[in-house]
Design an enzyme around this catalytic site. Structure first.
Site: not given
Length: 315
Positions: A30, A54-55, A82, A109, A140, A175, A201
């Site tokens: 992502s 992508k998130g 983001l 994501n 976040c 994640k 990670v």
């Protein structure tokens, strides 16, 4: 450890986790592969194990102001913020095009700044067909709890994963952030809260300073460090997490070759994600798939999945 391959060709690269079968363990990470469809002119998407888009948030986000990327020794800093088109636009504008590409596994994501953000984003995405699983970005800051990251507090992690689990029946990958005291503990918390797999990670909090101007290299001051520089730490964390949970682990962090993939799998990863490598070579994911086939051929490996957790500690 593995049975010899029959002949010099045709190793089985397929892997499975959380009820999802991938043709190979290589997943585009992502934030490094757009929404997948943007790469179809340079990469054969159906050759990859999967794509994490992508998130996505419940509403569109513009992200951070530039500069937000900076190359470092053996890696890069990023603080994109983001930026994304929002969950609704994704299922209306991007997902239909992805569904037309057969044999492409799409993972969405998801992120938010409150539990309600995750709830609403998942509710929107659940309306779309063709999403194989959700990957929760828990790195976040929780704005309702003073900015503490969901992924750095066991209680907050438990709450957000349990919330997501309640709102969808699709497989749930969490994640994990590496910016914690014990990655094993956080992986276990995610498992007990309902995660079907964990991926790790995410990037390490870092920063760089321009000594001429004495200003930060990134407008956000701090940023996420990724790339080959973090790989040895990521491998160790995957090893720790894999020994703490019974659910599958997806490894990432500085992977740029087939040998890197093998290393993560031996540490306990069922699959891997390729991120920063796509910045210096947009075809990196596809090339690594080819390299894996060659690796299996050279090492007489019939089934790649058998390498997961195959680290030899004696002899």
């Amino acid at each position: 450890m593995t049975s010899p391959a029959n002949g010099a060709r045709g190793a089985d690269l397929s892997v499975s986790f959380a009820g999802i079968r991938l043709k190979n363990p290589v997943i585009a990470a992502s934030g490094t592969f757009g929404y997948g469809i943007e790469f179809e002119d340079v990469v054969h998407l159906d050759k990859l194990g999967g794509i994490v888009v992508k998130g996505l948030s419940k509403e569109p986000m513009a992200g951070n102001p530039p500069p937000r990327l900076y190359e470092t020794a053996a890696g890069m800093l990023n603080a994109i913020g983001l930026q994304n088109i929002g969950a609704r636009a994704f299922i209306e504008e991007k997902l239909p095009a992805l569904r037309q590409r057969k044999n492409v596994v799409v993972i969405a994501n998801v992120f938010g700044y409150t539990r309600e953000d995750y709830e609403r984003t998942i509710e929107i995405l659940d309306e779309g067909e063709g999403i194989a699983a959700y990957e929760l970005n828990v790195s976040c800051p929780n704005t309702a709890h003073g900015g503490i990251q969901f992924g750095s507090d066991p209680r907050l992690l438990d709450e957000v994963v349990a919330t997501a689990r309640h709102y969808t029946n699709r497989p749930l990958i969490v994640k994990l952030s590496p910016n914690v005291t014990s990655i094993a503990q956080m992986a276990y918390v995610a498992q007990e809260a309902g995660a079907d797999a964990v991926s790790l990670v995410n990037t390490f909090v870092a920063m760089a300073i321009d000594t001429e101007t004495r200003k930060p290299r990134i407008s956000n001051i701090t940023a996420g460090l990724s790339g080959p520089a973090i790989k040895p730490i990521a491998v160790r964390m995957v090893y720790d997490a894999a020994h703490a949970v019974k659910i599958p682990v997806i490894g990432m962090g500085g992977i740029s070759t087939a040998t890197d993939v093998i290393e993560f799998m031996l540490a306990g990863a069922s699959a891997v994600q390729i991120g920063t490598a796509s910045y210096w070579d947009p075809c990196a994911t596809e090339k690594i798939v080819d390299e894996l086939q060659s690796y299996c051929q050279e090492h007489q490996i019939a089934k790649l999945a058998e390498l997961t957790g195959g680290l030899v500690l004696e002899g």
